[in-house]
Design a protein around this motif. Structure first.
Motif, PDB file in Angstrom:
ATOM      1  N   HIS A  87       0.801  -1.219   0.000  1.00 35.23           N
ATOM      2  CA  HIS A  87       0.000   0.000   0.000  1.00 35.23           C
ATOM      3  C   HIS A  87       0.839   1.277   0.000  1.00 35.23           C
ATOM      4  O   HIS A  87       0.339   2.332  -0.380  1.00 35.23           O
ATOM      5  N   SER A  88       2.066   1.197   0.440  1.00 38.00           N
ATOM      6  CA  SER A  88       2.951   2.365   0.488  1.00 38.00           C
ATOM      7  C   SER A  88       4.392   1.884   0.276  1.00 38.00           C
ATOM      8  O   SER A  88       5.188   1.823   1.216  1.00 38.00           O
ATOM      9  N   PRO A  89       4.725   1.523  -0.964  1.00 41.48           N
ATOM     10  CA  PRO A  89       6.020   0.895  -1.234  1.00 41.48           C
ATOM     11  C   PRO A  89       7.231   1.729  -0.825  1.00 41.48           C
ATOM     12  O   PRO A  89       8.283   1.174  -0.506  1.00 41.48           O
ATOM     13  N   ALA A  90       7.104   3.038  -0.811  1.00 42.85           N
ATOM     14  CA  ALA A  90       8.247   3.892  -0.477  1.00 42.85           C
ATOM     15  C   ALA A  90       8.480   4.011   1.029  1.00 42.85           C
ATOM     16  O   ALA A  90       9.549   4.446   1.449  1.00 42.85           O
ATOM     17  N   SER A  91       7.495   3.627   1.842  1.00 45.66           N
ATOM     18  CA  SER A  91       7.655   3.716   3.299  1.00 45.66           C
ATOM     19  C   SER A  91       8.750   2.764   3.759  1.00 45.66           C
ATOM     20  O   SER A  91       8.817   1.625   3.324  1.00 45.66           O
ATOM     21  N   LYS A  92       9.600   3.252   4.639  1.00 40.81           N
ATOM     22  CA  LYS A  92      10.587   2.396   5.299  1.00 40.81           C
ATOM     23  C   LYS A  92       9.927   1.872   6.572  1.00 40.81           C
ATOM     24  O   LYS A  92       9.477   2.642   7.414  1.00 40.81           O
ATOM     25  N   VAL A  93       9.869   0.554   6.699  1.00 34.83           N
ATOM     26  CA  VAL A  93       9.127  -0.088   7.777  1.00 34.83           C
ATOM     27  C   VAL A  93      10.102  -0.764   8.738  1.00 34.83           C
ATOM     28  O   VAL A  93      11.077  -1.386   8.314  1.00 34.83           O
ATOM     29  N   GLY A  94       9.831  -0.624  10.041  1.00 34.67           N
ATOM     30  CA  GLY A  94      10.663  -1.265  11.050  1.00 34.67           C
ATOM     31  C   GLY A  94       9.960  -1.330  12.383  1.00 34.67           C
ATOM     32  O   GLY A  94       8.768  -1.049  12.493  1.00 34.67           O
ATOM     33  N   THR A  95      10.714  -1.680  13.406  1.00 29.36           N
ATOM     34  CA  THR A  95      10.224  -1.703  14.772  1.00 29.36           C
ATOM     35  C   THR A  95      11.285  -1.073  15.660  1.00 29.36           C
ATOM     36  O   THR A  95      12.375  -0.749  15.190  1.00 29.36           O
ATOM     37  N   THR A  96      10.960  -0.890  16.927  1.00 32.34           N
ATOM     38  CA  THR A  96      11.856  -0.197  17.847  1.00 32.34           C
ATOM     39  C   THR A  96      12.208  -1.091  19.039  1.00 32.34           C
ATOM     40  O   THR A  96      11.330  -1.738  19.612  1.00 32.34           O
ATOM     41  N   PHE A  97      13.496  -1.095  19.374  1.00 34.23           N
ATOM     42  CA  PHE A  97      14.025  -1.842  20.517  1.00 34.23           C
ATOM     43  C   PHE A  97      14.648  -0.864  21.500  1.00 34.23           C
ATOM     44  O   PHE A  97      15.047   0.225  21.119  1.00 34.23           O
ATOM     45  N   ASN A  98      14.783  -1.307  22.762  1.00 32.45           N
ATOM     46  CA  ASN A  98      15.581  -0.544  23.717  1.00 32.45           C
ATOM     47  C   ASN A  98      16.967  -1.150  23.736  1.00 32.45           C
ATOM     48  O   ASN A  98      17.132  -2.343  24.013  1.00 32.45           O
ATOM     49  N   HIS A  99      17.984  -0.347  23.463  1.00 29.45           N
ATOM     50  CA  HIS A  99      19.353  -0.841  23.318  1.00 29.45           C
ATOM     51  C   HIS A  99      19.910  -1.447  24.603  1.00 29.45           C
ATOM     52  O   HIS A  99      20.519  -2.525  24.576  1.00 29.45           O
ATOM     53  N   GLU A 100      19.744  -0.784  25.722  1.00 27.52           N
ATOM     54  CA  GLU A 100      20.348  -1.261  26.966  1.00 27.52           C
ATOM     55  C   GLU A 100      19.768  -2.603  27.396  1.00 27.52           C
ATOM     56  O   GLU A 100      20.501  -3.509  27.798  1.00 27.52           O
ATOM     57  N   HIS A 101      18.466  -2.744  27.304  1.00 27.39           N
ATOM     58  CA  HIS A 101      17.821  -4.006  27.657  1.00 27.39           C
ATOM     59  C   HIS A 101      18.199  -5.086  26.657  1.00 27.39           C
ATOM     60  O   HIS A 101      18.520  -6.216  27.048  1.00 27.39           O
ATOM     61  N   LEU A 102      18.175  -4.767  25.387  1.00 25.94           N
ATOM     62  CA  LEU A 102      18.499  -5.717  24.327  1.00 25.94           C
ATOM     63  C   LEU A 102      19.923  -6.249  24.466  1.00 25.94           C
ATOM     64  O   LEU A 102      20.169  -7.449  24.354  1.00 25.94           O
TER      65      LEU A 102
END
Length: 188
Positions: free
Chosen positions: A108-123
């Motif tokens: 539906h929006s091929p140009a959108s960059k898709v991702g998720t978010t993590f917390n670095h310190e916990h990860l």
């Protein structure tokens, strides 16, 4: 009761173009404030990623967002690695949903960059001052990085170091080594 609808505030903000600023839309739809999950909907109180009604409504909201707003950056979930620690089995259901959502958003929006978010310190297990000594890289490593166009991270080095001068220059290298040459956004 508003499940499946784009939040009104989100829709309003994305319709603005503040002048003279170069405003770029970066949307992040969260689904938890750990340990609380917001995965139940009217008619189905199953508060997990096995809730088919919620998944369908959430996916429809993401598709509607992609169609109407076509954001440049589109994040699904915030600090999701906390859920790996909370329920690693259901976390795999979350990844399954994420993969489905990624494919739908790109249609539906091929140009959108898709991702998720993590917390670095916990990860990374670099939160000694908060008791986060165990790394949770499995929360990241179970993702198919071909479906992560961009990665969001929240970074709080003071969870591990008392003084800014103590933070090593290679502090974020473990994230960059896993993402390769893909963009990383520090969202907090």
């Amino acid at each position: 009761t508003a499940s499946g609808n784009i939040p009104v505030l989100q829709n309003t903000i994305c319709q603005l173009q503040p002048v003279p600023y170069n405003f770029v839309e970066m949307i992040n739809y969260g689904w938890a404030t750990y340990p609380l999950l917001y995965l139940d909907v009217p008619g189905n109180t199953n508060n997990s990623w096995t809730n088919t009604e919620m998944r369908n409504l959430f996916l429809q909201m993401l598709i509607n967002t992609a169609d109407s707003l076509q954001p440049e950056y589109f994040f699904i979930g915030n600090e999701v690695n906390f859920y790996w620690e909370q329920d690693s089995l259901d976390y795999m259901n979350w990844i399954s949903f994420y993969n489905q959502a990624y494919d739908s958003i790109k249609l539906h929006s091929p140009a959108s960059k898709v991702g998720t978010t993590f917390n670095h310190e916990h990860l990374s297990g670099n939160g000694a001052l908060t008791g986060w000594n165990t790394s949770y890289w499995n929360a990241f490593d179970n993702f198919d990085t071909s479906k992560l166009d961009i990665l969001g991270i929240t970074v709080y080095p003071f969870f591990n170091y008392q003084h800014a001068n103590d933070v090593p220059l290679n502090y974020l290298d473990p994230v960059f080594s896993r993402m390769g040459n893909k963009p990383v956004v520090i969202s907090e």
